[in-house]
Design a protein around this motif. Structure first.
Motif, PDB file in Angstrom:
ATOM      1  N   GLU A  64      29.049  19.314  55.588  1.00 29.38           N
ATOM      2  CA  GLU A  64      29.534  17.930  55.546  1.00 29.38           C
ATOM      3  C   GLU A  64      30.746  17.803  54.630  1.00 29.38           C
ATOM      4  OE1 GLU A  64      25.378  15.509  55.821  1.00 29.38           O
ATOM      5  OE2 GLU A  64      25.619  16.991  54.235  1.00 29.38           O
ATOM      6  N   GLU A  65      30.730  18.571  53.532  1.00 33.94           N
ATOM      7  CA  GLU A  65      31.834  18.570  52.579  1.00 33.94           C
ATOM      8  C   GLU A  65      32.361  19.992  52.437  1.00 33.94           C
ATOM      9  OE1 GLU A  65      33.035  15.858  50.655  1.00 33.94           O
ATOM     10  OE2 GLU A  65      31.755  14.539  51.839  1.00 33.94           O
ATOM     11  N   VAL A  66      33.649  20.125  52.096  1.00 38.49           N
ATOM     12  CA  VAL A  66      34.241  21.446  51.906  1.00 38.49           C
ATOM     13  C   VAL A  66      35.123  21.436  50.666  1.00 38.49           C
ATOM     14  CG1 VAL A  66      36.223  20.921  53.407  1.00 38.49           C
ATOM     15  CG2 VAL A  66      35.554  23.317  53.018  1.00 38.49           C
ATOM     16  N   ALA A  67      35.091  22.553  49.933  1.00 43.45           N
ATOM     17  CA  ALA A  67      35.999  22.781  48.816  1.00 43.45           C
ATOM     18  C   ALA A  67      36.725  24.087  49.102  1.00 43.45           C
ATOM     19  CB  ALA A  67      35.244  22.860  47.494  1.00 43.45           C
ATOM     20  N   VAL A  68      38.038  24.013  49.277  1.00 39.44           N
ATOM     21  CA  VAL A  68      38.846  25.175  49.631  1.00 39.44           C
ATOM     22  C   VAL A  68      39.342  25.833  48.352  1.00 39.44           C
ATOM     23  CG1 VAL A  68      40.837  26.006  50.939  1.00 39.44           C
ATOM     24  CG2 VAL A  68      39.551  24.020  51.761  1.00 39.44           C
ATOM     25  N   MET A  69      39.063  27.141  48.204  1.00 40.97           N
ATOM     26  CA  MET A  69      39.451  27.860  46.992  1.00 40.97           C
ATOM     27  C   MET A  69      40.599  28.824  47.259  1.00 40.97           C
ATOM     28  SD  MET A  69      35.915  28.688  44.906  1.00 40.97           S
ATOM     29  CE  MET A  69      36.883  29.210  43.469  1.00 40.97           C
TER      30      MET A  69
ATOM     31  N   VAL B  10      41.749  24.065  45.689  1.00 42.19           N
ATOM     32  CA  VAL B  10      43.054  23.486  46.008  1.00 42.19           C
ATOM     33  C   VAL B  10      42.935  22.270  46.921  1.00 42.19           C
ATOM     34  CG1 VAL B  10      44.291  25.646  45.646  1.00 42.19           C
ATOM     35  CG2 VAL B  10      43.397  25.104  47.928  1.00 42.19           C
ATOM     36  N   GLU B  11      41.785  22.095  47.588  1.00 37.87           N
ATOM     37  CA  GLU B  11      41.573  20.901  48.397  1.00 37.87           C
ATOM     38  C   GLU B  11      40.080  20.698  48.588  1.00 37.87           C
ATOM     39  OE1 GLU B  11      43.054  18.571  52.436  1.00 37.87           O
ATOM     40  OE2 GLU B  11      43.687  20.646  52.122  1.00 37.87           O
ATOM     41  N   SER B  12      39.670  19.442  48.658  1.00 39.00           N
ATOM     42  CA  SER B  12      38.267  19.137  48.896  1.00 39.00           C
ATOM     43  C   SER B  12      38.155  17.805  49.612  1.00 39.00           C
ATOM     44  CB  SER B  12      37.483  19.087  47.572  1.00 39.00           C
ATOM     45  OG  SER B  12      37.964  18.047  46.738  1.00 39.00           O
ATOM     46  N   GLY B  13      37.002  17.632  50.287  1.00 35.57           N
ATOM     47  CA  GLY B  13      36.752  16.384  50.990  1.00 35.57           C
ATOM     48  C   GLY B  13      35.800  16.585  52.137  1.00 35.57           C
ATOM     49  N   PRO B  14      35.539  15.540  52.915  1.00 30.74           N
ATOM     50  CA  PRO B  14      34.688  15.670  54.104  1.00 30.74           C
ATOM     51  C   PRO B  14      35.291  16.668  55.086  1.00 30.74           C
ATOM     52  CG  PRO B  14      35.021  13.354  53.527  1.00 30.74           C
ATOM     53  CD  PRO B  14      35.971  14.145  52.686  1.00 30.74           C
ATOM     54  N   VAL B  15      34.454  17.507  55.676  1.00 30.41           N
ATOM     55  CA  VAL B  15      34.945  18.565  56.557  1.00 30.41           C
ATOM     56  C   VAL B  15      35.788  18.008  57.698  1.00 30.41           C
ATOM     57  CG1 VAL B  15      34.234  20.346  58.203  1.00 30.41           C
ATOM     58  CG2 VAL B  15      33.081  20.157  56.000  1.00 30.41           C
ATOM     59  N   ALA B  16      35.292  16.985  58.371  1.00 27.61           N
ATOM     60  CA  ALA B  16      36.010  16.448  59.527  1.00 27.61           C
ATOM     61  C   ALA B  16      37.414  15.987  59.147  1.00 27.61           C
ATOM     62  CB  ALA B  16      35.215  15.289  60.136  1.00 27.61           C
ATOM     63  N   GLU B  17      37.560  15.364  57.985  1.00 24.90           N
ATOM     64  CA  GLU B  17      38.866  14.863  57.570  1.00 24.90           C
ATOM     65  C   GLU B  17      39.785  15.997  57.117  1.00 24.90           C
ATOM     66  OE1 GLU B  17      38.783  11.629  54.850  1.00 24.90           O
ATOM     67  OE2 GLU B  17      37.040  10.681  55.794  1.00 24.90           O
ATOM     68  N   VAL B  18      39.240  16.924  56.335  1.00 22.23           N
ATOM     69  CA  VAL B  18      40.063  18.027  55.838  1.00 22.23           C
ATOM     70  C   VAL B  18      40.558  18.894  56.990  1.00 22.23           C
ATOM     71  CG1 VAL B  18      40.035  20.150  54.469  1.00 22.23           C
ATOM     72  CG2 VAL B  18      38.985  18.069  53.558  1.00 22.23           C
ATOM     73  N   PHE B  19      39.685  19.162  57.954  1.00 23.43           N
ATOM     74  CA  PHE B  19      40.077  20.032  59.062  1.00 23.43           C
ATOM     75  C   PHE B  19      41.023  19.330  60.040  1.00 23.43           C
ATOM     76  CE2 PHE B  19      36.743  23.660  59.269  1.00 23.43           C
ATOM     77  CZ  PHE B  19      36.946  23.901  57.921  1.00 23.43           C
ATOM     78  N   SER B  20      40.917  18.024  60.175  1.00 23.62           N
ATOM     79  CA  SER B  20      41.800  17.319  61.108  1.00 23.62           C
ATOM     80  C   SER B  20      43.121  16.919  60.457  1.00 23.62           C
ATOM     81  CB  SER B  20      41.107  16.078  61.676  1.00 23.62           C
ATOM     82  OG  SER B  20      40.786  15.160  60.646  1.00 23.62           O
ATOM     83  N   ARG B  21      43.102  16.647  59.141  1.00 25.50           N
ATOM     84  CA  ARG B  21      44.313  16.226  58.435  1.00 25.50           C
ATOM     85  C   ARG B  21      44.391  16.902  57.066  1.00 25.50           C
ATOM     86  NH1 ARG B  21      42.054  11.906  60.710  1.00 25.50           N
ATOM     87  NH2 ARG B  21      41.033  11.262  58.787  1.00 25.50           N
ATOM     88  N   PRO B  22      44.662  18.215  57.037  1.00 23.33           N
ATOM     89  CA  PRO B  22      44.723  18.925  55.749  1.00 23.33           C
ATOM     90  C   PRO B  22      45.849  18.389  54.877  1.00 23.33           C
ATOM     91  CG  PRO B  22      45.622  20.289  57.512  1.00 23.33           C
ATOM     92  CD  PRO B  22      44.993  19.098  58.173  1.00 23.33           C
ATOM     93  N   ARG B  23      45.597  18.425  53.565  1.00 22.46           N
ATOM     94  CA  ARG B  23      46.590  17.926  52.616  1.00 22.46           C
ATOM     95  C   ARG B  23      46.984  18.996  51.611  1.00 22.46           C
ATOM     96  NH1 ARG B  23      44.278  11.694  51.938  1.00 22.46           N
ATOM     97  NH2 ARG B  23      44.789  11.090  54.096  1.00 22.46           N
ATOM     98  N   HIS B  24      46.792  20.250  51.999  1.00 17.43           N
ATOM     99  CA  HIS B  24      47.302  21.371  51.206  1.00 17.43           C
ATOM    100  C   HIS B  24      47.826  22.430  52.181  1.00 17.43           C
ATOM    101  CE1 HIS B  24      47.592  24.743  48.423  1.00 17.43           C
ATOM    102  NE2 HIS B  24      47.521  23.850  47.438  1.00 17.43           N
ATOM    103  N   PRO B  25      48.984  23.026  51.895  1.00 12.16           N
ATOM    104  CA  PRO B  25      49.551  24.020  52.817  1.00 12.16           C
ATOM    105  C   PRO B  25      48.640  25.220  53.069  1.00 12.16           C
ATOM    106  CG  PRO B  25      51.182  23.320  51.210  1.00 12.16           C
ATOM    107  CD  PRO B  25      49.879  22.739  50.765  1.00 12.16           C
ATOM    108  N   TYR B  26      47.831  25.581  52.085  1.00 12.81           N
ATOM    109  CA  TYR B  26      46.917  26.715  52.284  1.00 12.81           C
ATOM    110  C   TYR B  26      45.849  26.362  53.308  1.00 12.81           C
ATOM    111  CZ  TYR B  26      43.419  30.297  51.279  1.00 12.81           C
ATOM    112  OH  TYR B  26      42.502  31.307  51.386  1.00 12.81           O
TER     113      TYR B  26
END
Length: 343
Positions: free
Chosen positions: A241-246, A252-268
């Motif tokens: 449900e939530e993801v923290a990208v390391m 470097v980025e965290s948030g709900p999976v659906a939002e992070v995967f559809s609209r990432p806000r970090h270039p990595y």
């Protein structure tokens, strides 16, 4: 906890329980001692997870995911040590607890599923005796009662003929069955939080799906919080449900999976998503992130990702970007995250 209305007796997390935080990690830092001096491999990591929720720690190999889990569980190698931060488990900072108290939490409070099931199980003891051990230690059950509990656990995680197979040894089980046994041991005492470190490594695709389905079922039944450590974006999309990208030891980025995967806000994060073959039309070139992650002892100044980042500018070489809020429940460590959000 309350009973499921289906009558199966499965425990589910009540709304009030879902509102509280099962585990909160803040400012976690880990260093490894080397001949050249201490090297920081985990840098100011923080996240939280609620009962019944799955949080994924996502990133390339060597980004610090497993070291973070080992620090939380108190299982760091002798050359590594936690040098900062807090890990609150139901409100108690486990990093400050005496060793004996911390060991008492292993099982009912915090449990771990390792990625190498063959080495995680003791080869000289039967699987039944290993599964029975938590009940004898923590619940003071008799040998016979603990053995019955072990058989029940084996049956619950899908081991066929559990009563007879409880007398077997780890090498007599397939990789998938050994992983089920590890999961059974981890959830035996209904932990508050389960850390699953690459739980499907070296398993074929069908067995991977079965293991992840089992973890999801157990999470739903017990209401435990699940921290899933993985580099597999498909697993994260399906299970978390939530993801923290390391990256390079930091989030470097965290948030709900659906939002992070559809609209990432970090270039990595965007680079990871663009590299997924399923997202590319047939016949087009597969995109990749140029270069390699920095060695822990040679993390560049400023933004650690700048040498591989297509958006890098002069500011990225001198100013480390803070992990800042970019929206409800979301955060990014990029000076130019708004450009990605508006793209």
């Amino acid at each position: 906890m309350k009973k499921d209305d289906s009558g199966a007796g499965a425990a589910v997390a009540e709304p009030a329980a879902r509102d509280r935080i099962a585990m909160e990690v803040t400012g976690l830092c880990v260093e490894v001692r080397t001949a050249q001096g201490p090297v920081r491999v985990v840098r100011d990591v923080g996240f939280s997870v609620r009962p019944g929720q799955t949080l994924a720690l996502l990133g390339e190999s060597g980004c610090g995911k497993s070291m973070t889990a080992q620090a939380i569980a108190g299982l760091l190698d002798p050359v590594a040590e936690t040098v900062g931060g807090r890990v609150l488990l139901d409100g108690r900072d486990v990093l400050t607890l005496p060793p004996r108290e911390r060991r008492r939490l292993a099982g009912p409070g915090l449990a771990v599923v390792f990625q190498d099931a063959l080495t995680a199980l003791n080869p000289v003891y039967t699987v039944g005796s290993q599964l029975a051990e938590p009940f004898r230690i923590h619940q003071r059950l008799s040998r016979r009662a603990a053995a019955e509990k072990a058989v029940e656990l084996m049956e619950r995680v899908g081991i066929p003929e559990p009563r007879s197979r409880a007398k077997g040894y780890p090498h007599q089980f397939s990789g998938g069955m050994r992983q089920r046994l590890l999961i059974a041991m981890a959830v035996a005492l209904r932990p508050t939080v389960l850390l699953a470190d690459e739980p499907t490594t070296a398993l074929d695709v069908t067995v991977q799906a079965q293991i992840m389905e089992l973890l999801a079922e157990l999470r739903s039944e017990t209401g435990m919080a699940l921290v899933l450590i993985t580099h597999d974006l498909a697993v994260v999309a399906e299970q978390a449900e939530e993801v923290a990208v390391m990256y390079a030891g930091s989030i470097v980025e965290s948030g709900p999976v659906a939002e992070v995967f559809s609209r990432p806000r970090h270039p990595y994060t965007r680079g990871l998503l663009n590299s997924v073959p399923a997202e590319r039309p047939r016949g087009t070139r597969l995109l990749s992130i140029e270069g390699s992650p920095p060695r822990p002892a040679a993390v560049p100044s400023g933004c650690a990702f700048r040498a591989r980042c297509p958006m890098a500018r002069d500011r990225c070489a001198t100013d480390p970007p803070p992990l800042e809020t970019t929206g409800p429940g979301r955060a990014s460590a990029c000076h130019y995250w708004k450009e990605l959000a508006d793209a």
